[in-house]
Motif scaffolding. Structure first.
Motif, PDB file in Angstrom:
ATOM      1  N   UNK A  26       0.835  -1.215   0.000  1.00 49.39           N
ATOM      2  CA  UNK A  26       0.000   0.000   0.000  1.00 49.39           C
ATOM      3  C   UNK A  26       0.859   1.250   0.000  1.00 49.39           C
ATOM      4  N   UNK A  27       1.917   1.273   0.816  1.00 46.05           N
ATOM      5  CA  UNK A  27       2.802   2.428   0.849  1.00 46.05           C
ATOM      6  C   UNK A  27       3.467   2.655  -0.511  1.00 46.05           C
ATOM      7  N   UNK A  28       3.780   1.577  -1.215  1.00 50.52           N
ATOM      8  CA  UNK A  28       4.356   1.725  -2.550  1.00 50.52           C
ATOM      9  C   UNK A  28       3.386   2.387  -3.517  1.00 50.52           C
ATOM     10  N   UNK A  29       2.118   1.956  -3.499  1.00 50.64           N
ATOM     11  CA  UNK A  29       1.122   2.569  -4.382  1.00 50.64           C
ATOM     12  C   UNK A  29       0.828   4.013  -3.972  1.00 50.64           C
ATOM     13  N   UNK A  34       1.487   9.729  -5.474  1.00 46.54           N
ATOM     14  CA  UNK A  34       2.082  11.055  -5.288  1.00 46.54           C
ATOM     15  C   UNK A  34       2.968  11.433  -6.469  1.00 46.54           C
ATOM     16  N   UNK A  35       3.674  10.464  -7.018  1.00 45.67           N
ATOM     17  CA  UNK A  35       4.499  10.699  -8.217  1.00 45.67           C
ATOM     18  C   UNK A  35       3.633  11.143  -9.386  1.00 45.67           C
ATOM     19  N   UNK A  36       2.521  10.426  -9.605  1.00 47.22           N
ATOM     20  CA  UNK A  36       1.635  10.769 -10.714  1.00 47.22           C
ATOM     21  C   UNK A  36       1.005  12.146 -10.515  1.00 47.22           C
ATOM     22  N   UNK A 225      10.958   6.327  -6.847  1.00 49.18           N
ATOM     23  CA  UNK A 225      11.997   5.494  -6.240  1.00 49.18           C
ATOM     24  C   UNK A 225      11.536   4.941  -4.901  1.00 49.18           C
ATOM     25  N   UNK A 226      10.822   5.760  -4.133  1.00 44.55           N
ATOM     26  CA  UNK A 226      10.305   5.296  -2.844  1.00 44.55           C
ATOM     27  C   UNK A 226       9.288   4.172  -3.048  1.00 44.55           C
ATOM     28  N   UNK A 227       8.461   4.288  -4.096  1.00 42.18           N
ATOM     29  CA  UNK A 227       7.467   3.244  -4.365  1.00 42.18           C
ATOM     30  C   UNK A 227       8.154   1.909  -4.642  1.00 42.18           C
ATOM     31  N   UNK A 233      10.864  -4.012  -0.276  1.00 45.69           N
ATOM     32  CA  UNK A 233      10.746  -4.407   1.126  1.00 45.69           C
ATOM     33  C   UNK A 233       9.665  -5.479   1.289  1.00 45.69           C
ATOM     34  N   UNK A 234       8.511  -5.275   0.615  1.00 44.98           N
ATOM     35  CA  UNK A 234       7.413  -6.240   0.711  1.00 44.98           C
ATOM     36  C   UNK A 234       7.852  -7.611   0.188  1.00 44.98           C
TER      37      UNK A 234
END
Length: 282
Positions: A26-29, A34-36, A225-227, A233-234
């Protein structure tokens, strides 16, 4: 052989892993969203700033709201400044992060309607409880050009309204509030000044508020990059869980009295598991 998976330690470890995987996905999406949003905002700003200036009245009306697609569009207005109803907006920073004020001065047009003009930034004085000294705008009829901006609200700025402010100070830019205060019907939104015609003399221009720079529409930040990082990590959580499982099984297969794989106590699963989880979250 695998009955140890029903132990309290392994049940807790498995539950934590099962909770971490969807949370990290979820944090990745969230970061991807936010990127989009940042890319869409940059495209809007770039397209709007490249458009030719048009009269502000063509894009907004009295008491109306600015269409989100028209934000940052270059607009013009012609009229006379009404300094009697000038106010400053508190807690605004310049490009260096210095706290000061934005100066709002109504511009009254020939048809009797007004335009809220953000003339720029001035530094805060020593006493924030008193109205700062504001350089006056040019007198007589002028044509101003600037970026069309929407009215502010607590929902768009996160700023809370405050009571008991000194006379001439406000917290947000609202054309409706400025219309009520000045007794003049105002066009919705406000004009963020970038040019005045006729041009000011050099000495007069030196004392004016600092005009606001164009919003940044080049950088997109590190959200993508954070996504990817959160998704890695997942993916690492089940891998770590399997490695711990294989280690536990290997330790249990050793002859009695033999040291466990990697040394240490084979019963210290929580310590090893927590270390693996922490490593995966870095």
């Amino acid at each position: 052989m695998y009955r140890f998976l029903l132990s309290r330690q392994w049940v807790l470890l498995t539950l934590v892993a099962l909770l971490l995987i969807p949370a990290m996905v979820w944090l990745g999406f969230w970061q991807l969203n936010r990127h989009e949003q940042r890319v869409a905002r940059n495209d809007l700003i770039s397209t709007s700033l490249d458009a030719p200036p048009v009269p502000m009245a063509e894009l907004t009306g009295v008491g109306g709201a600015v269409d989100p697609d028209d934000r940052y569009r270059p607009v013009t207005a012609t009229g006379v400044y009404d300094t009697d109803h000038e106010v400053v907006v508190r807690q605004r920073t310049d490009g260096d992060g210095v706290v000061g004020y934005h100066v709002l001065t109504p511009l009254v047009q020939a048809d009797g309607t007004g335009v809220v003009v953000n003339r720029g930034w001035i530094p805060a004085g020593d006493d924030i409880t008193r109205m700062p000294e504001v350089p006056g705008p040019p007198s007589g009829e002028v044509t101003v050009t600037g970026r069309l901006m929407a009215d502010e609200s607590t929902g768009t700025t996160g700023i809370r309204e405050r009571s008991g402010l000194p006379d001439g100070m406000v917290m947000m830019i609202s054309s409706a509030e400025r219309a009520e205060a000045a007794g003049v019907p105002m066009l919705g939104g406000h004009l963020e000044l970038s040019e005045t015609s006729p041009a000011l003399a050099e000495a007069e221009a030196a004392g004016q508020p600092e005009m606001l720079s164009e919003p940044d529409h080049t950088g997109i930040g590190a959200h993508f990059a954070y996504a990817v990082q959160w998704w890695l990590f997942a993916a690492g959580v089940p891998v770590g869980w399997v490695l711990l499982l294989r280690r536990e099984v290997g330790d249990r297969r050793l002859p009695a009295g033999s040291p466990p794989a990697g040394g240490g106590d084979s019963g210290s699963v929580p310590r090893a598991a927590s270390g693996a989880v922490r490593a995966g979250l870095r």
